[in-house]
Design a protein around this motif. Sequence first.
Motif, PDB file in Angstrom:
ATOM      1  N   PHE A 316     -19.744 -31.194 -75.722  1.00 25.29           N
ATOM      2  CA  PHE A 316     -18.835 -30.590 -74.605  1.00 25.29           C
ATOM      3  C   PHE A 316     -18.580 -31.663 -73.452  1.00 25.29           C
ATOM      4  CE2 PHE A 316     -20.406 -26.987 -77.200  1.00 25.29           C
ATOM      5  CZ  PHE A 316     -19.174 -26.075 -77.258  1.00 25.29           C
ATOM      6  N   GLY A 317     -19.299 -32.643 -73.625  1.00 24.08           N
ATOM      7  CA  GLY A 317     -18.874 -33.689 -72.535  1.00 24.08           C
ATOM      8  C   GLY A 317     -19.619 -33.361 -71.305  1.00 24.08           C
ATOM      9  N   LEU A 318     -21.089 -32.424 -71.231  1.00 27.28           N
ATOM     10  CA  LEU A 318     -21.531 -32.332 -69.881  1.00 27.28           C
ATOM     11  C   LEU A 318     -22.868 -33.052 -70.108  1.00 27.28           C
ATOM     12  CD1 LEU A 318     -20.497 -28.546 -70.035  1.00 27.28           C
ATOM     13  CD2 LEU A 318     -19.890 -30.256 -68.263  1.00 27.28           C
ATOM     14  N   LEU A 319     -23.133 -33.743 -68.941  1.00 23.22           N
ATOM     15  CA  LEU A 319     -24.316 -34.571 -68.814  1.00 23.22           C
ATOM     16  C   LEU A 319     -24.954 -34.151 -67.556  1.00 23.22           C
ATOM     17  CD1 LEU A 319     -26.233 -36.940 -69.773  1.00 23.22           C
ATOM     18  CD2 LEU A 319     -25.026 -38.254 -68.310  1.00 23.22           C
ATOM     19  N   PHE A 320     -26.270 -33.153 -67.769  1.00 24.75           N
ATOM     20  CA  PHE A 320     -26.987 -32.765 -66.778  1.00 24.75           C
ATOM     21  C   PHE A 320     -28.492 -33.266 -67.018  1.00 24.75           C
ATOM     22  CE2 PHE A 320     -24.175 -28.754 -67.521  1.00 24.75           C
ATOM     23  CZ  PHE A 320     -23.383 -29.204 -66.647  1.00 24.75           C
ATOM     24  N   THR A 321     -29.240 -33.166 -65.946  1.00 27.16           N
ATOM     25  CA  THR A 321     -30.492 -33.785 -66.052  1.00 27.16           C
ATOM     26  C   THR A 321     -31.446 -32.524 -66.618  1.00 27.16           C
ATOM     27  OG1 THR A 321     -30.193 -35.119 -64.164  1.00 27.16           O
ATOM     28  CG2 THR A 321     -32.237 -34.833 -64.960  1.00 27.16           C
ATOM     29  N   PRO A 322     -32.194 -32.842 -67.650  1.00 29.05           N
ATOM     30  CA  PRO A 322     -32.844 -31.544 -68.162  1.00 29.05           C
ATOM     31  C   PRO A 322     -34.222 -31.244 -67.313  1.00 29.05           C
ATOM     32  CG  PRO A 322     -33.044 -33.483 -69.423  1.00 29.05           C
ATOM     33  CD  PRO A 322     -32.272 -33.973 -68.647  1.00 29.05           C
ATOM     34  N   GLY A 323     -34.554 -30.061 -67.049  1.00 26.10           N
ATOM     35  CA  GLY A 323     -35.484 -29.563 -66.061  1.00 26.10           C
ATOM     36  C   GLY A 323     -36.942 -30.187 -66.511  1.00 26.10           C
ATOM     37  N   ARG A 324     -37.086 -29.983 -68.152  1.00 28.46           N
ATOM     38  CA  ARG A 324     -38.459 -30.503 -68.482  1.00 28.46           C
ATOM     39  C   ARG A 324     -38.671 -31.830 -68.249  1.00 28.46           C
ATOM     40  NH1 ARG A 324     -42.238 -27.293 -69.616  1.00 28.46           N
ATOM     41  NH2 ARG A 324     -42.908 -28.595 -71.393  1.00 28.46           N
ATOM     42  N   SER A 325     -37.661 -32.828 -67.962  1.00 26.98           N
ATOM     43  CA  SER A 325     -37.929 -34.080 -67.907  1.00 26.98           C
ATOM     44  C   SER A 325     -38.401 -34.307 -66.382  1.00 26.98           C
ATOM     45  CB  SER A 325     -36.539 -34.859 -67.786  1.00 26.98           C
ATOM     46  OG  SER A 325     -35.682 -34.865 -66.967  1.00 26.98           O
ATOM     47  N   MET A 326     -38.248 -33.163 -65.437  1.00 31.23           N
ATOM     48  CA  MET A 326     -38.677 -33.346 -64.254  1.00 31.23           C
ATOM     49  C   MET A 326     -39.916 -32.119 -64.048  1.00 31.23           C
ATOM     50  SD  MET A 326     -35.131 -33.457 -62.369  1.00 31.23           S
ATOM     51  CE  MET A 326     -34.189 -32.298 -63.474  1.00 31.23           C
ATOM     52  N   ARG A 327     -40.557 -31.773 -65.182  1.00 31.49           N
ATOM     53  CA  ARG A 327     -41.860 -31.006 -65.410  1.00 31.49           C
ATOM     54  C   ARG A 327     -41.634 -29.518 -64.850  1.00 31.49           C
ATOM     55  NH1 ARG A 327     -42.376 -34.656 -68.429  1.00 31.49           N
ATOM     56  NH2 ARG A 327     -43.745 -36.301 -67.958  1.00 31.49           N
ATOM     57  N   ASN A 328     -40.309 -29.158 -65.221  1.00 34.38           N
ATOM     58  CA  ASN A 328     -40.068 -27.640 -64.840  1.00 34.38           C
ATOM     59  C   ASN A 328     -40.910 -26.856 -65.751  1.00 34.38           C
ATOM     60  OD1 ASN A 328     -38.601 -25.605 -63.491  1.00 34.38           O
ATOM     61  ND2 ASN A 328     -37.594 -25.082 -65.313  1.00 34.38           N
ATOM     62  N   GLU A 329     -41.384 -25.622 -65.289  1.00 33.87           N
ATOM     63  CA  GLU A 329     -42.421 -25.032 -66.132  1.00 33.87           C
ATOM     64  C   GLU A 329     -41.788 -24.129 -67.153  1.00 33.87           C
ATOM     65  OE1 GLU A 329     -45.505 -22.885 -63.987  1.00 33.87           O
ATOM     66  OE2 GLU A 329     -44.491 -23.534 -62.217  1.00 33.87           O
ATOM     67  N   LEU A 330     -40.428 -23.959 -67.079  1.00 36.43           N
ATOM     68  CA  LEU A 330     -39.746 -23.136 -68.141  1.00 36.43           C
ATOM     69  C   LEU A 330     -38.458 -24.170 -68.812  1.00 36.43           C
ATOM     70  CD1 LEU A 330     -39.549 -19.622 -66.511  1.00 36.43           C
ATOM     71  CD2 LEU A 330     -41.090 -20.150 -68.508  1.00 36.43           C
ATOM     72  N   PRO A 331     -38.191 -24.043 -70.070  1.00 35.85           N
ATOM     73  CA  PRO A 331     -37.117 -24.692 -70.732  1.00 35.85           C
ATOM     74  C   PRO A 331     -35.846 -24.005 -70.288  1.00 35.85           C
ATOM     75  CG  PRO A 331     -37.989 -23.271 -72.307  1.00 35.85           C
ATOM     76  CD  PRO A 331     -38.758 -23.047 -71.180  1.00 35.85           C
ATOM     77  N   GLY A 332     -34.740 -24.929 -70.401  1.00 30.20           N
ATOM     78  CA  GLY A 332     -33.345 -24.173 -70.354  1.00 30.20           C
ATOM     79  C   GLY A 332     -32.548 -24.395 -68.798  1.00 30.20           C
ATOM     80  N   PHE A 333     -33.398 -24.998 -67.890  1.00 31.37           N
ATOM     81  CA  PHE A 333     -32.892 -25.494 -66.470  1.00 31.37           C
ATOM     82  C   PHE A 333     -32.263 -26.598 -66.437  1.00 31.37           C
ATOM     83  CE2 PHE A 333     -35.367 -21.662 -66.363  1.00 31.37           C
ATOM     84  CZ  PHE A 333     -35.164 -20.874 -65.171  1.00 31.37           C
ATOM     85  N   PHE A 334     -31.339 -27.163 -65.701  1.00 29.17           N
ATOM     86  CA  PHE A 334     -30.843 -28.349 -65.455  1.00 29.17           C
ATOM     87  C   PHE A 334     -30.424 -28.466 -64.087  1.00 29.17           C
ATOM     88  CE2 PHE A 334     -30.237 -26.952 -69.971  1.00 29.17           C
ATOM     89  CZ  PHE A 334     -30.407 -28.250 -70.743  1.00 29.17           C
ATOM     90  N   ARG A 335     -30.392 -29.959 -63.811  1.00 29.48           N
ATOM     91  CA  ARG A 335     -29.736 -30.427 -62.350  1.00 29.48           C
ATOM     92  C   ARG A 335     -28.605 -30.817 -62.741  1.00 29.48           C
ATOM     93  NH1 ARG A 335     -31.969 -35.714 -59.333  1.00 29.48           N
ATOM     94  NH2 ARG A 335     -30.520 -36.430 -61.061  1.00 29.48           N
ATOM     95  N   CYS A 336     -27.494 -30.145 -61.924  1.00 23.89           N
ATOM     96  CA  CYS A 336     -26.335 -30.854 -62.021  1.00 23.89           C
ATOM     97  C   CYS A 336     -25.997 -31.652 -60.646  1.00 23.89           C
ATOM     98  CB  CYS A 336     -25.251 -29.754 -62.133  1.00 23.89           C
ATOM     99  SG  CYS A 336     -23.382 -30.237 -62.205  1.00 23.89           S
ATOM    100  N   VAL A 337     -25.949 -33.049 -60.856  1.00 19.11           N
ATOM    101  CA  VAL A 337     -25.285 -33.594 -59.714  1.00 19.11           C
ATOM    102  C   VAL A 337     -23.721 -33.713 -59.702  1.00 19.11           C
ATOM    103  CG1 VAL A 337     -25.216 -36.096 -58.717  1.00 19.11           C
ATOM    104  CG2 VAL A 337     -27.342 -35.372 -60.009  1.00 19.11           C
ATOM    105  N   PHE A 338     -23.129 -32.674 -58.675  1.00 23.36           N
ATOM    106  CA  PHE A 338     -21.756 -32.621 -58.400  1.00 23.36           C
ATOM    107  C   PHE A 338     -20.853 -33.563 -57.543  1.00 23.36           C
ATOM    108  CE2 PHE A 338     -24.269 -29.679 -55.605  1.00 23.36           C
ATOM    109  CZ  PHE A 338     -23.704 -30.280 -54.327  1.00 23.36           C
ATOM    110  N   THR A 339     -21.689 -34.731 -57.005  1.00 28.93           N
ATOM    111  CA  THR A 339     -20.973 -35.697 -56.120  1.00 28.93           C
ATOM    112  C   THR A 339     -20.638 -36.783 -56.875  1.00 28.93           C
ATOM    113  OG1 THR A 339     -23.277 -36.446 -55.506  1.00 28.93           O
ATOM    114  CG2 THR A 339     -22.092 -34.711 -54.022  1.00 28.93           C
ATOM    115  N   ALA A 340     -21.375 -37.053 -58.058  1.00 29.88           N
ATOM    116  CA  ALA A 340     -20.970 -38.433 -58.734  1.00 29.88           C
ATOM    117  C   ALA A 340     -19.673 -38.367 -59.564  1.00 29.88           C
ATOM    118  CB  ALA A 340     -22.286 -38.921 -59.368  1.00 29.88           C
ATOM    119  N   ALA A 341     -18.604 -37.839 -58.986  1.00 30.62           N
ATOM    120  CA  ALA A 341     -17.524 -37.837 -59.870  1.00 30.62           C
ATOM    121  C   ALA A 341     -16.267 -37.789 -58.933  1.00 30.62           C
ATOM    122  CB  ALA A 341     -17.652 -36.490 -60.829  1.00 30.62           C
TER     123      ALA A 341
END
Length: 362
Positions: A316-341
């Motif tokens: 789907f062409g959507l690149l988000f930062t996965p939460g587990r890479s930032m040690r989030n305690e639960l899966p399925g959460f993402f950071r969306c940087v909305f300014t770099a576009a």
Amino acid sequence: MVLGAGCNAVLENLCFCLTEPGDAVLLPTPYYAAFEFDLVARAALNIVPVNTMNFNTPQNDNEGGICQSMYYPNRESLDAAYEKALESGSTPKVLLLSHPNNPLGVCYPPEVVKECIDWAREKQVHLVSDEIYAGSVYQQSKENGEETFKSALSLASSGNDDVGLGLGPYIHFVYALSKDFALSGLRVGVAYSENEEIRLPMQKLNDLCQISSQTQLTVQEMLSSSSSTEVNDKWSTDSFLPENNSRIRARSEQLQSVLSECGIPYLKGDSGLFLWMDFSQFLPPLPSGESEGLLESPESMDARERELYLDLMQNFGLLFTPGRSMRNELPGFFRCVFTAASDNEFSLGLERIKTYVAAKKN
């Protein structure tokens, strides 16, 4: 106040002065993933996540649908991380707060920061407040009229010191121009501390990462210029920052609107260049034998989130930062940087989110 070539440099040097190799840095989760490189590669510190979800009671405290207070560090969560560090053989020396928080895109309430300050002083742990997004608080006040952001410097100040702020030896601050002014290439960072024992070593370490005199002159002129007095005023703080925050807020509100329309929970942001989103409804099914929530094994969490991450990116062409890479305690959460576009790219991204959700729900 010590200047150095970017926030990374002054933070690393501050940790060199406050710790020994193998000491522990406590970091509330989720946290900026690069801290695991910045504080480990040379300073050789042991990062101990401060998990908070078992120590907070869920509340309906954020319009976006994610409970914000579940991410707040408190005495109980800090004590648990402190003991975990000791059990691993590390001495807890530093509590590092990202305030405003990256990746959550919100400020910690003053009472949360104050509780961390009090705890750090009692434990004689050095609290370092990384406030690199302090000038990108685009929601300046809450609905009750209170200020959204209060610096740890303000909250820790005793107000009765003739020389400084009365912070004492355990409170420290770092900042840089990289985010608020979009000037990461300029490499201008600052550390502030009233711990006299580290002043000389901090100055000496920064000999190796000084800011050039030309850059210092440029920054001095930029920060001291005023839109009412300067001909070329586009970089003056009283005109650039309000305009920048206005644009950040507009992007944030557009993204929040689409997420609400699509039924995707998120943290209603107030600061930073990103939003925290909950895509857990689209995770693959739990493997046989696995439990839901915090009882799910880390291996299962990582595998299911990675499958979702790759689906979003590759199909789907959507690149988000996965939460587990930032040690989030639960899966399925993402950071969306909305300014770099660009505007067109951002609009395309919003349409792709709608396309993704429609495809999955159908």
